[in-house]
Design a protein around this motif. Structure first.
Motif, PDB file in Angstrom:
ATOM      1  N   VAL A  49       3.695  20.982 -10.069  1.00  0.00           N
ATOM      2  CA  VAL A  49       4.142  21.976 -11.055  1.00  0.00           C
ATOM      3  C   VAL A  49       5.138  21.361 -12.029  1.00  0.00           C
ATOM      4  O   VAL A  49       5.021  21.546 -13.251  1.00  0.00           O
ATOM      5  CB  VAL A  49       4.757  23.197 -10.339  1.00  0.00           C
ATOM      6  CG1 VAL A  49       5.446  24.120 -11.343  1.00  0.00           C
ATOM      7  CG2 VAL A  49       3.686  23.978  -9.584  1.00  0.00           C
ATOM      8  N   LEU A  50       6.116  20.619 -11.521  1.00  0.00           N
ATOM      9  CA  LEU A  50       7.139  20.033 -12.396  1.00  0.00           C
ATOM     10  C   LEU A  50       6.523  19.048 -13.383  1.00  0.00           C
ATOM     11  O   LEU A  50       6.836  19.073 -14.579  1.00  0.00           O
ATOM     12  CB  LEU A  50       8.213  19.342 -11.548  1.00  0.00           C
ATOM     13  CG  LEU A  50       9.366  18.677 -12.317  1.00  0.00           C
ATOM     14  CD1 LEU A  50      10.065  19.675 -13.230  1.00  0.00           C
ATOM     15  CD2 LEU A  50      10.367  18.062 -11.345  1.00  0.00           C
ATOM     16  N   THR A  51       5.649  18.175 -12.914  1.00  0.00           N
ATOM     17  CA  THR A  51       5.036  17.196 -13.821  1.00  0.00           C
ATOM     18  C   THR A  51       4.073  17.875 -14.791  1.00  0.00           C
ATOM     19  O   THR A  51       3.871  17.391 -15.911  1.00  0.00           O
ATOM     20  CB  THR A  51       4.296  16.099 -13.030  1.00  0.00           C
ATOM     21  OG1 THR A  51       3.412  16.699 -12.064  1.00  0.00           O
ATOM     22  CG2 THR A  51       5.283  15.187 -12.305  1.00  0.00           C
ATOM     23  N   ALA A  52       3.488  19.011 -14.393  1.00  0.00           N
ATOM     24  CA  ALA A  52       2.631  19.753 -15.328  1.00  0.00           C
ATOM     25  C   ALA A  52       3.455  20.291 -16.489  1.00  0.00           C
ATOM     26  O   ALA A  52       3.005  20.279 -17.640  1.00  0.00           O
ATOM     27  CB  ALA A  52       1.925  20.896 -14.604  1.00  0.00           C
ATOM     28  N   VAL A  53       4.668  20.759 -16.204  1.00  0.00           N
ATOM     29  CA  VAL A  53       5.553  21.252 -17.269  1.00  0.00           C
ATOM     30  C   VAL A  53       5.967  20.102 -18.186  1.00  0.00           C
ATOM     31  O   VAL A  53       6.052  20.260 -19.412  1.00  0.00           O
ATOM     32  CB  VAL A  53       6.799  21.940 -16.669  1.00  0.00           C
ATOM     33  CG1 VAL A  53       7.750  22.387 -17.767  1.00  0.00           C
ATOM     34  CG2 VAL A  53       6.400  23.133 -15.811  1.00  0.00           C
ATOM     35  N   VAL A  54       6.227  18.925 -17.593  1.00  0.00           N
ATOM     36  CA  VAL A  54       6.599  17.749 -18.397  1.00  0.00           C
ATOM     37  C   VAL A  54       5.453  17.359 -19.329  1.00  0.00           C
ATOM     38  O   VAL A  54       5.669  17.066 -20.509  1.00  0.00           O
ATOM     39  CB  VAL A  54       6.965  16.560 -17.479  1.00  0.00           C
ATOM     40  CG1 VAL A  54       7.163  15.284 -18.295  1.00  0.00           C
ATOM     41  CG2 VAL A  54       8.222  16.875 -16.683  1.00  0.00           C
ATOM     42  N   ARG A  55       4.243  17.362 -18.798  1.00  0.00           N
ATOM     43  CA  ARG A  55       3.081  16.917 -19.566  1.00  0.00           C
ATOM     44  C   ARG A  55       2.621  17.952 -20.586  1.00  0.00           C
ATOM     45  O   ARG A  55       2.007  17.609 -21.586  1.00  0.00           O
ATOM     46  CB  ARG A  55       1.920  16.584 -18.623  1.00  0.00           C
ATOM     47  CG  ARG A  55       2.178  15.396 -17.723  1.00  0.00           C
ATOM     48  CD  ARG A  55       1.057  15.157 -16.725  1.00  0.00           C
ATOM     49  NE  ARG A  55      -0.170  14.743 -17.387  1.00  0.00           N
ATOM     50  CZ  ARG A  55      -1.278  15.466 -17.440  1.00  0.00           C
ATOM     51  NH1 ARG A  55      -1.322  16.652 -16.848  1.00  0.00           N
ATOM     52  NH2 ARG A  55      -2.347  15.010 -18.071  1.00  0.00           N
ATOM     53  N   GLN A  56       2.907  19.236 -20.331  1.00  0.00           N
ATOM     54  CA  GLN A  56       2.403  20.301 -21.196  1.00  0.00           C
ATOM     55  C   GLN A  56       3.499  21.338 -21.437  1.00  0.00           C
ATOM     56  O   GLN A  56       3.498  22.411 -20.827  1.00  0.00           O
ATOM     57  CB  GLN A  56       1.169  20.951 -20.566  1.00  0.00           C
ATOM     58  CG  GLN A  56       0.395  21.854 -21.505  1.00  0.00           C
ATOM     59  CD  GLN A  56      -0.921  22.316 -20.868  1.00  0.00           C
ATOM     60  OE1 GLN A  56      -1.416  21.694 -19.931  1.00  0.00           O
ATOM     61  NE2 GLN A  56      -1.471  23.402 -21.365  1.00  0.00           N
ATOM     62  N   PRO A  57       4.461  21.025 -22.322  1.00  0.00           N
ATOM     63  CA  PRO A  57       5.534  21.994 -22.610  1.00  0.00           C
ATOM     64  C   PRO A  57       4.969  23.311 -23.128  1.00  0.00           C
ATOM     65  O   PRO A  57       3.900  23.345 -23.740  1.00  0.00           O
ATOM     66  CB  PRO A  57       6.363  21.286 -23.699  1.00  0.00           C
ATOM     67  CG  PRO A  57       6.046  19.834 -23.534  1.00  0.00           C
ATOM     68  CD  PRO A  57       4.624  19.773 -23.072  1.00  0.00           C
TER      69      PRO A  57
ATOM     70  N   VAL B 206      10.674  21.780 -19.476  1.00  0.00           N
ATOM     71  CA  VAL B 206      11.482  20.992 -18.554  1.00  0.00           C
ATOM     72  C   VAL B 206      12.893  20.863 -19.112  1.00  0.00           C
ATOM     73  O   VAL B 206      13.099  20.822 -20.326  1.00  0.00           O
ATOM     74  CB  VAL B 206      10.836  19.596 -18.327  1.00  0.00           C
ATOM     75  CG1 VAL B 206      10.889  18.741 -19.590  1.00  0.00           C
ATOM     76  CG2 VAL B 206      11.490  18.875 -17.161  1.00  0.00           C
ATOM     77  N   THR B 207      13.877  20.824 -18.233  1.00  0.00           N
ATOM     78  CA  THR B 207      15.285  20.667 -18.613  1.00  0.00           C
ATOM     79  C   THR B 207      15.700  19.205 -18.418  1.00  0.00           C
ATOM     80  O   THR B 207      14.959  18.418 -17.809  1.00  0.00           O
ATOM     81  CB  THR B 207      16.185  21.551 -17.737  1.00  0.00           C
ATOM     82  OG1 THR B 207      16.109  21.067 -16.383  1.00  0.00           O
ATOM     83  CG2 THR B 207      15.739  23.003 -17.792  1.00  0.00           C
ATOM     84  N   PRO B 208      16.885  18.813 -18.915  1.00  0.00           N
ATOM     85  CA  PRO B 208      17.374  17.452 -18.614  1.00  0.00           C
ATOM     86  C   PRO B 208      17.448  17.179 -17.114  1.00  0.00           C
ATOM     87  O   PRO B 208      17.174  16.063 -16.661  1.00  0.00           O
ATOM     88  CB  PRO B 208      18.764  17.441 -19.260  1.00  0.00           C
ATOM     89  CG  PRO B 208      18.661  18.421 -20.382  1.00  0.00           C
ATOM     90  CD  PRO B 208      17.763  19.511 -19.869  1.00  0.00           C
TER      91      PRO B 208
END
Length: 245
Positions: free
Chosen positions: A148-156, A208-210
């Motif tokens: 889920v986290l990497t999906a948000v990174v890849r697709q804001p 994603v946040t910092p």
């Protein structure tokens, strides 16, 4: 596909999604592939390779032994009255079949080589899966959280419905994990504008946040490639059956 170039985040994302879709814990994948990559491995070496604690490593090895994916040979005792000190683990035919099924779900073939050109690193498919799975275990993260986290990174600006399609998680689980990551500070969201006065927003768009970027960097940091190294998939030119005992 062969010839494809992936970055570390895409590699970790792909494996994490595969774990969630296959219903397999990253720790199981890490341990099984560690045994496949290094036959006759002892539990202490599995601990070093995967980053799992010793009790968790033994628990997963016992689970894999119970399911018939690995087997073991007892080390000979120093003296007759001494109990065996260690078990040496080997992958079974059932374990090989399970690994092949997992590679098939990833869309990878046994003969493929994963090359990091800048570093001159070459890995076969099982070694690559093992290293990616260990990234999750070393950070004590579930594969579903990493997916889920990497999906948000890849697709804001991704929504929970889109997350369901990308990761293979159910909508309920996608929302649960997105809420958890929001509370942890790794992702944030912007509600969609209300269509009419008095109506609640229909969708949340996640970013994603910092803090989330830092978490992803910690995960992929265990690959040892750096953030900008591409991974090229090529065909194996020498060697036999990857899983030959």
């Amino acid at each position: 596909m062969k010839g494809e170039v992936l970055n570390p985040v895409e590699m970790v994302h792909r494996l994490a999604c595969c774990c969630t879709q296959e219903g397999v814990m990253a720790s199981e994948v890490a341990v099984l592939t560690a045994v496949a990559a290094q036959p006759s491995i002892a539990s202490g070496m599995v601990v070093k390779r995967t980053g799992l604690s010793a009790p968790n490593t033994i628990r997963v090895l016992n689970l894999l032994a119970d399911t018939g994916d690995v087997t073991f040979v007892l080390e000979k005792p120093v003296r007759v009255d001494h109990p065996p000190v260690r078990r040496h683990f080997f992958v079974t035919a059932g374990g090989m079949k399970r690994i092949r099924r997992f590679l098939c779900a990833l869309g990878w073939e046994e003969g493929w080589v994963f090359l990091v050109p800048e570093l001159g690193v070459r890995m076969n498919a099982v070694e690559m899966v093992s290293r990616l799975a260990c990234c999750c275990t070393r950070e004590r993260l579930m594969a579903s959280q990493v997916a889920v986290l990497t999906a948000v990174v890849r697709q804001p600006s991704i929504t929970s419905a889109m997350m369901e399609r990308v990761t293979g998680l159910s909508l309920t689980n996608s929302i649960r994990i997105l809420n958890y990551l929001t509370e942890a500070g790794d992702v944030t969201f912007i509600p969609e504008k209300e269509p009419r006065l008095g109506r609640r927003p229909m969708k949340r768009h996640f970013y994603v946040t910092p803090g989330g970027i830092s978490t992803v960097r910690q995960v992929v940091g265990h690959l040892g490639w750096g953030g900008f190294n591409g991974v090229r998939i090529t065909g194996e030119t020498e060697g036999g059956d990857l899983f030959r005992l």
